[in-house]
Design a protein around this motif. Structure first.
Motif, PDB file in Angstrom:
ATOM      1  N   UNK A  15     111.986 101.460  -2.228  1.00 47.20           N
ATOM      2  CA  UNK A  15     111.950 101.408  -3.650  1.00 47.20           C
ATOM      3  C   UNK A  15     112.234 100.516  -4.743  1.00 47.20           C
ATOM      4  N   UNK A  16     111.576  99.442  -4.738  1.00 44.46           N
ATOM      5  CA  UNK A  16     111.935  98.455  -5.403  1.00 44.46           C
ATOM      6  C   UNK A  16     113.162  97.580  -4.909  1.00 44.46           C
ATOM      7  N   UNK A  17     113.101  97.323  -3.560  1.00 48.61           N
ATOM      8  CA  UNK A  17     114.479  96.949  -3.057  1.00 48.61           C
ATOM      9  C   UNK A  17     114.798  95.673  -3.485  1.00 48.61           C
ATOM     10  N   UNK A  18     113.951  94.683  -4.208  1.00 47.51           N
ATOM     11  CA  UNK A  18     114.621  93.388  -4.550  1.00 47.51           C
ATOM     12  C   UNK A  18     114.446  93.129  -5.966  1.00 47.51           C
ATOM     13  N   UNK A  19     114.127  94.447  -6.739  1.00 46.75           N
ATOM     14  CA  UNK A  19     114.120  94.225  -8.224  1.00 46.75           C
ATOM     15  C   UNK A  19     115.560  93.532  -8.802  1.00 46.75           C
ATOM     16  N   UNK A  20     116.655  93.687  -8.362  1.00 47.35           N
ATOM     17  CA  UNK A  20     117.763  93.242  -8.748  1.00 47.35           C
ATOM     18  C   UNK A  20     118.056  91.817  -8.701  1.00 47.35           C
ATOM     19  N   UNK A  21     117.419  91.137  -7.756  1.00 41.86           N
ATOM     20  CA  UNK A  21     117.543  89.795  -7.134  1.00 41.86           C
ATOM     21  C   UNK A  21     116.995  89.020  -8.238  1.00 41.86           C
ATOM     22  N   UNK A  22     117.296  87.714  -8.153  1.00 41.93           N
ATOM     23  CA  UNK A  22     116.710  86.511  -9.047  1.00 41.93           C
ATOM     24  C   UNK A  22     115.534  86.172  -8.473  1.00 41.93           C
ATOM     25  N   UNK A  23     114.515  85.307  -8.818  1.00 37.70           N
ATOM     26  CA  UNK A  23     113.295  85.193  -8.224  1.00 37.70           C
ATOM     27  C   UNK A  23     113.243  84.384  -7.200  1.00 37.70           C
ATOM     28  N   UNK A  24     114.248  83.436  -6.794  1.00 42.88           N
ATOM     29  CA  UNK A  24     114.402  82.670  -5.669  1.00 42.88           C
ATOM     30  C   UNK A  24     114.740  83.548  -4.396  1.00 42.88           C
ATOM     31  N   UNK A  25     115.799  84.293  -4.879  1.00 42.22           N
ATOM     32  CA  UNK A  25     116.452  85.361  -3.780  1.00 42.22           C
ATOM     33  C   UNK A  25     115.342  86.217  -3.159  1.00 42.22           C
TER      34      UNK A  25
END
Ligand code: ADP
Ligand code: ADP
Length: 227
Positions: free
Chosen positions: A160-170
């Motif tokens: 569920x939106x696992x990478x939403x908190x990360x910056x674009x490159x990460x």
């Protein structure tokens, strides 16, 4: 045999004294083994609710959900849920976090550490085994969360939106990493995002939730070949 079958699934939340709230209505969805499905749609359209129902954390109000031929009624290690900021236990080391679910299963300590090592190898974090979560970056912590899920050898990964908190490159690196891990896991993935670029990068099939007046939702599957 399908990994997940949803037939006429509806969910009405009834929170306290509020009016009943229809979050999902008449959802039919078939997920093949090893298929990577991305769920797209505006916020509040019921994507998280669907993952919760498939995880067995909530009961459907209408319809039925099947996983590998069994009616879904309760949570199972076969169906593992990962959130935007899946919490790791801050007082446990990385490998202890990864093996936590295995201790609930009653596996002995040596076997748990070995399973944790293998899962961490797959996410490229063996060197961080003895670190604590607060010594890691946000991206590394999400990889630990993925390793923790993989250690249980789930057949279905619910993300569920696992990478939403990360910056674009990460986020881009995490997408590559997830595809690598997924390819040799044979798990089906249901992945919620609101980034169309992420859907295009990851999906075998994109399922779009569209909000309609009266809160009726329609699901439109779009097949896309993987480049
Ligand atoms: P999405 O993931 O697409 O943003 P959700 O599944 O989180 O949508 O929410 C769908 C609807 O159900 C929203 O209107 C939300 O407020 C409501 N909802 C979600 N979870 C609960 C809950 N535990 N109790 C009551 N209503 C909820
Ligand atoms: P088997 O005899 O091989 O177990 P089933 O008839 O139980 O086959 O199921 C065949 C497939 O259809 C399974 O993948 C199962 O998930 C799905 N399925 C079975 N019953 C239903 C149902 N009532 N609604 C939706 N899907 C179902």
């Amino acid at each position: 045999r399908d990994a997940v079958v949803c037939r006429g699934v509806g969910k009405t939340w009834s929170a306290g004294t509020d009016r009943a709230h229809v979050a999902l209505r008449d959802v039919d969805l078939d997920v093949a083994p090893g298929e990577f499905i991305v769920l797209l749609g505006p916020s509040g359209c019921g994507k998280s609710t669907l993952l919760y129902l498939i995880a067995g954390l909530e009961d459907t109000s209408d319809g039925e959900i099947w996983a590998f031929g069994d009616r879904v009624a309760t949570p199972s290690p076969d169906r593992s849920l990962i959130f935007q900021e899946t919490s790791l236990f801050p007082w446990l080391t990385v490998w202890q976090n990864v093996s936590f679910g295995l201790s609930i299963r009653g596996e002995p300590a040596a076997a748990r550490k070995e399973a944790a090592r293998q899962a961490l190898q797959r996410v490229g974090l063996v060197e961080a085994m003895d670190k604590r979560p607060d010594e890691l970056s946000g991206g590394m912590r999400q990889r630990v969360a993925v390793a923790r899920a993989l250690a249980m050898r789930p057949k279905v990964l619910l993300m569920d939106e696992p990478f939403a908190a990360l910056d674009v490159q990460t986020r881009a690196k995490m997408q590559d990493f997830l595809l690598d891990v997924w390819r040799d896991s044979e798990a089906s993935v249901l992945f919620v995002t609101h980034h169309i670029d992420e859907a295009v990068a990851l999906a075998d099939r994109v399922v779009i939730f569209t909000a309609r007046p009266g809160r009726i939702k329609t699901i439109v599957p779009i097949d896309m070949p993987r480049p």
